[in-house]
Design a protein around this motif. Structure first.
Motif, mmCIF file in Angstrom:
data_model
loop_
_atom_site.group_PDB
_atom_site.id
_atom_site.type_symbol
_atom_site.label_atom_id
_atom_site.label_comp_id
_atom_site.label_asym_id
_atom_site.label_seq_id
_atom_site.Cartn_x
_atom_site.Cartn_y
_atom_site.Cartn_z
ATOM 1 N N GLN A 45 0.837 -1.216 0.000
ATOM 2 C CA GLN A 45 0.000 0.000 0.000
ATOM 3 C C GLN A 45 0.864 1.256 0.000
ATOM 4 O OE1 GLN A 45 -2.786 -1.139 -0.545
ATOM 5 N NE2 GLN A 45 -3.118 -2.959 0.669
ATOM 6 N N ALA A 122 -0.756 8.710 8.395
ATOM 7 C CA ALA A 122 -0.198 8.345 7.097
ATOM 8 C C ALA A 122 -0.174 6.833 6.890
ATOM 9 C CB ALA A 122 1.226 8.894 6.979
ATOM 10 N N CYS A 123 -0.157 6.053 7.964
ATOM 11 C CA CYS A 123 0.020 4.603 7.838
ATOM 12 C C CYS A 123 -1.198 3.962 7.180
ATOM 13 C CB CYS A 123 0.254 3.975 9.201
ATOM 14 S SG CYS A 123 0.487 2.195 9.083
ATOM 15 N N PRO A 124 -0.995 3.273 6.052
ATOM 16 C CA PRO A 124 -2.142 2.706 5.346
ATOM 17 C C PRO A 124 -2.703 1.444 5.996
ATOM 18 C CG PRO A 124 -0.123 2.179 4.175
ATOM 19 C CD PRO A 124 0.274 3.054 5.331
ATOM 20 N N VAL A 125 -1.959 0.832 6.917
ATOM 21 C CA VAL A 125 -2.434 -0.428 7.493
ATOM 22 C C VAL A 125 -2.581 -0.344 9.015
ATOM 23 C CG1 VAL A 125 -1.638 -1.947 5.659
ATOM 24 C CG2 VAL A 125 -0.059 -1.301 7.460
ATOM 25 N N ASP A 126 -2.685 0.872 9.552
ATOM 26 C CA ASP A 126 -2.865 1.055 11.004
ATOM 27 C C ASP A 126 -1.811 0.304 11.808
ATOM 28 O OD1 ASP A 126 -5.060 2.663 10.680
ATOM 29 O OD2 ASP A 126 -6.479 0.988 10.691
ATOM 30 N N VAL B 454 -3.220 -10.141 5.339
ATOM 31 C CA VAL B 454 -3.526 -9.366 6.547
ATOM 32 C C VAL B 454 -3.413 -7.874 6.239
ATOM 33 C CG1 VAL B 454 -2.743 -8.837 8.881
ATOM 34 C CG2 VAL B 454 -2.804 -11.197 8.109
ATOM 35 N N ALA B 455 -2.351 -7.500 5.495
ATOM 36 C CA ALA B 455 -2.152 -6.091 5.155
ATOM 37 C C ALA B 455 -3.323 -5.586 4.310
ATOM 38 C CB ALA B 455 -0.834 -5.913 4.400
ATOM 39 N N ARG B 458 -6.290 -5.066 6.568
ATOM 40 C CA ARG B 458 -6.128 -3.875 7.397
ATOM 41 C C ARG B 458 -6.288 -2.610 6.579
ATOM 42 N NH1 ARG B 458 -3.780 -5.070 12.475
ATOM 43 N NH2 ARG B 458 -3.064 -2.941 12.773
ATOM 44 N N PHE B 459 -5.765 -2.618 5.347
ATOM 45 C CA PHE B 459 -5.881 -1.460 4.467
ATOM 46 C C PHE B 459 -7.349 -1.203 4.124
ATOM 47 C CE2 PHE B 459 -5.743 0.115 -0.043
ATOM 48 C CZ PHE B 459 -5.250 1.371 0.254
ATOM 49 N N ARG B 462 -9.191 0.054 7.121
ATOM 50 C CA ARG B 462 -8.875 1.459 7.377
ATOM 51 C C ARG B 462 -9.671 2.353 6.424
ATOM 52 N NH1 ARG B 462 -5.043 5.265 5.538
ATOM 53 N NH2 ARG B 462 -4.418 6.708 7.192
ATOM 54 N N ASN B 463 -9.721 1.947 5.145
ATOM 55 C CA ASN B 463 -10.471 2.745 4.171
ATOM 56 C C ASN B 463 -11.941 2.824 4.532
ATOM 57 O OD1 ASN B 463 -8.187 3.242 2.809
ATOM 58 N ND2 ASN B 463 -8.575 1.798 1.142
ATOM 59 N N ARG B 465 -13.169 2.488 7.469
ATOM 60 C CA ARG B 465 -13.300 3.271 8.689
ATOM 61 C C ARG B 465 -13.248 4.764 8.368
ATOM 62 N NH1 ARG B 465 -8.469 2.712 11.769
ATOM 63 N NH2 ARG B 465 -7.967 4.710 10.855
#
Lengths: 207, 534
Positions: A45, A122-126, B454-455, B458-459, B462-463, B465
């Motif tokens: 990402q 900024a972190c795309p994956v928390d 997993v990434a 999570r990505f 996050r989007n 959210r």
């Protein structure tokens, strides 16, 4: 002759209806090609491909807008996998999008961090934990190494560090890598001094 | 006793034995060194978790680390002393990476703790308790695989174990620790076999020993006679590498071929190394955890090869120094045997439960690896392969990076890494190195794939959210805007009313003033009229 015409017209109509029905009934949600491409991308990402994330890049490739060599974190392996999937020729990584680097993870110097939360945003994956005016830290297991947190940091306290493998994650080097190492080391033999790990890799138990 | 029919597995080969260097002298007990470095991971599975603190004094047999999960094993102190540190230290691993170790400084008193209650009459103890004992004593496969024995003893649900197999093949050249254990501790080995039969309810115990160890076979047969247990059958099997691989040993003894997907317990066998059986005996009958093992120190680079009973955590350098030290032209230190072992970068690595041998080679026996030549398709590797693979095809695919093909079509994971293909290759191609590389590379890719999923999750989360937050904020703003608009709509009426009130008050005030003025006027008029009348 008329029978033939009638038979084929009826056949054509029936098959056409069947196809039309099938097209409606078994309609695939989303873009299956983009899904397949997305599955091959490294999910860093990082946006180095000039798209905001791996999924948008996958969709762009599926639409034919983007080339397959724009993903530096995936590198050669990803380009090869994409070329296999799409049935096109593999090509070298496009230089304008970056260069292939070893896997890195972000590390925050907690002594310097002022707790501004800019990196968290900024972190795309928390993968960064923290709160305003409190220390931040990186969850190493979740960090994709995208480097997006480095630039926003106002005090430059985020560093990219190479990922150190644990015993469980370690893999044997390929014999070709070993030969390359052997050429660099002293005559390719194993010295028994402490901590000569690089030299050790040239040892061969089979004799 | 009727002679058992033996079977021959495909392939295999006869390496130079080199057993005589080390197997002549009895096992010697190593003196306690000044320092023990005890790795927290000496087994397959999760790293054990330290339960002692730095600076703490521990006794022999005291638990230093507890098992972390089902597939794991605890670790115990080999002597009494102070825990100096819990830190990263060099460990015997092909990577040369460091790993967490407990550094123990022996105090020379060797004060012991009775770790467990001794059970000399193990036949009266419930199998479940015995299995728990094996687990608590930290016993793992001492043949080199170091798989936790208690997990193996649990077997496969729904399958009864009919035969316990004690593996004394010791097919790897140079190594003779099992040989010496069988010769000197035959009764312990067989009593361990009895415990194993009792735990799993097996009615038979086969002991397979290669026929290059006649003294060990004789000692085991004598011990079996002494125990007067007809369930034991000590079988001399032909010396051919790698007959010690568990499934190949079962093939030799029974003719049954067991594929990689099938566990031996599913076929009713329970395999254990002879040294493991002896350790189980000590844990059950004497109540001692596993804190020592017998290790072979051998090779042309040593002054005095032999077998040593040493505490776990003793550094190879200390052990080799006690054993007479290196020859001047020493060139290579190998952990394990010459076929399946790997070279070590340093001799500052501790003895672990996996360590059956430190092989030290002098320069003439450790030549610089010859450069590999192209494969000439001679097929020698395929002839030698004991699991009937096509190593040359696997090599082709591994080199080309076609791991999927190597895994699916060539059955890469059937490979037991015996090293015969590398040893027989006339082009000096290190085939087994390619296979080890390919296997670990496939695992690495699987891990990376998992991590990328997993990434992705999570990505995407996050989007969603961020999107949800945005919508919520918009909804809130819209609500506020509506509220304001409603207020504005209500305000003009109130203003009018306010104006009315004010005006009314003014008018009232004016009216009051007028009335008052009139009243005053009337008074004045009345007063002037009064004055006119007077």
């Amino acid at each position: 002759m008329w029978t033939a015409i009638v038979v084929f017209t009826v056949l054509a109509l029936a098959l056409g209806l069947l196809l039309g029905y099938a097209g409606q009934a078994f309609k695939v949600e989303g873009d299956p090609l983009a899904d397949k491409i997305d599955a091959l991308l490294p999910q860093t990402q990082c946006g180095q491909c000039s798209y905001p994330g791996c999924r948008p890049y996958a969709e762009a490739i599926a639409r034919g807008e983007a080339d397959i060599n724009q993903c530096p974190p995936g590198g050669e392996a990803t380009i090869k996998a994409l070329a296999d999937l799409l049935g096109v020729e593999a090509k070298p990584l496009s230089a304008e999008h970056g260069v292939e680097k070893p896997k890195m993870v972000a590390w925050i110097d907690e002594q310097v961090c002022i707790g501004c939360t800019l990196c968290i945003q900024a972190c795309p994956v928390d993968a960064i934990l923290g709160a305003p005016k409190l220390m931040h830290t990186v969850i190493v297991d979740e960090c994709t190494g995208c480097e997006l947190c480095v630039a926003p940091c106002p005090v430059d306290c985020i560093y990219m560090q190479p990922l150190v493998p644990t015993l469980e994650q370690w893999r044997w080097p390929s014999p070709e890598e070993r030969l390359a190492i052997a050429e660099e080391s002293v005559a390719g033999s194993v010295r028994m001094d402490s901590h000569q790990h690089e030299v050790a890799k040239t040892g061969r138990a089979e004799s | 006793m009727s002679e058992r029919i033996l079977y021959r597995f495909p392939g295999g080969f006869h390496p130079e034995q080199h057993k005589n260097e080390s197997n002549a002298k009895p096992i010697r007990r190593a003196a306690m060194p000044a320092q023990l470095v005890i790795p927290l991971k000496q087994h397959i599975g999760a790293t054990a978790e330290a339960v002692v603190n730095v600076g703490e004094r521990v006794l022999r047999n005291q638990r230093l680390a507890k098992a972390d999960g089902y597939v794991s094993a605890p670790i115990h102190a080999p002597t009494s002393g102070l825990v100096r540190a819990i830190e990263e230290h060099d460990v015997p691993h092909p990577s040369g990476l460091r790993a967490a170790c407990i550094v123990l400084e022996p105090d020379g008193l060797d004060e012991a703790l009775q770790a467990f209650e001794p059970w000399p009459d193990f036949g009266e103890i419930a199998p479940l308790l015995l299995r728990e004992r094996v687990r608590e004593a930290g016993i793992v496969g001492l043949g080199g695989a170091v798989f936790p024995s208690a997990v193996k003893l649990a077997g496969t649900p729904g399958t009864a174990i009919h035969t316990v197999l004690l593996n004394g093949a010791e097919c790897e050249p140079y190594i003779s620790c099992d040989d010496r254990v069988m010769r000197e501790r035959a009764e312990e080995v067989l009593r361990g076999g009895q415990i194993l039969m009792h735990v799993v309810g097996a009615g038979k115990c086969l002991v397979g020993v290669e026929d290059n160890k006649p003294e060990a076979i004789a000692a085991l047969r004598a011990a079996a006679l002494k125990l007067a247990d007809p369930r034991f059958e000590i079988v001399a099997i032909p010396t051919i590498y790698p007959s010690g691989a568990e499934k190949l040993l079962i093939h030799v003894l029974t003719g049954q071929k067991i594929s990689r997907e099938t566990r031996v317990t599913e076929r009713g066998f329970l395999g254990n190394n002879v040294a493991t059986a002896a350790a189980i005996y000590r844990a059950v009958v004497l109540g001692e955890p596993l804190t020592r093992r017998v290790v072979t120190l051998t090779g042309s680079g040593l002054n005095a090869p032999g077998n040593w009973d040493a505490p776990l955590g003793m550094l190879a350098s200390d052990l080799i120094a006690q054993a007479g030290g290196y020859q001047p032209d020493v060139a290579r230190l190998v952990f394990g045997g010459p076929m399946g072992g790997f070279a070590l970068a340093s001799d500052e690595v501790p003895l672990t439960k996996a360590a059956n041998c430190f092989l030290v080679l002098a320069a003439p026996d450790a030549p610089v690896e010859p450069l590999p030549m192209p494969c000439i398709r001679c097929g020698k590797c395929a002839e030698g392969c004991p699991v009937e693979l096509q190593p040359q095809q696997m090599l082709w695919d591994a080199r080309a990076g076609d791991f999927e093909r190597a895994e699916k079509q060539d059955s890469l994971f059937e490979c037991i890494e015996c090293g015969i293909c590398s040893a027989v290759c006339p082009s000096h191609i290190p085939l087994v190195q390619y296979f080890r590389y390919a296997k670990t590379e496939i695992w690495q890719r699987e891990r990376e794939h998992e991590k990328s999923s997993v990434a992705r999750d999570r990505f995407e989360f996050r989007n969603t959210r961020i999107e949800r937050d945005k919508q919520e904020r918009e909804a809130m703003l819209a609500q506020k805007r509506a509220q304001l608009a409603a207020q504005k709509a209500a305000e003009p009426v109130a203003a009018e009313a306010a104006v009315d009130d004010k005006q009314r008050a003014i008018l009232d005030a004016m009216a009051r003033a007028k009335a008052r003025k009139e009243a005053l006027q009337a008074e004045k008029t009345a007063a002037s009229e009064d004055a006119a009348h007077e």
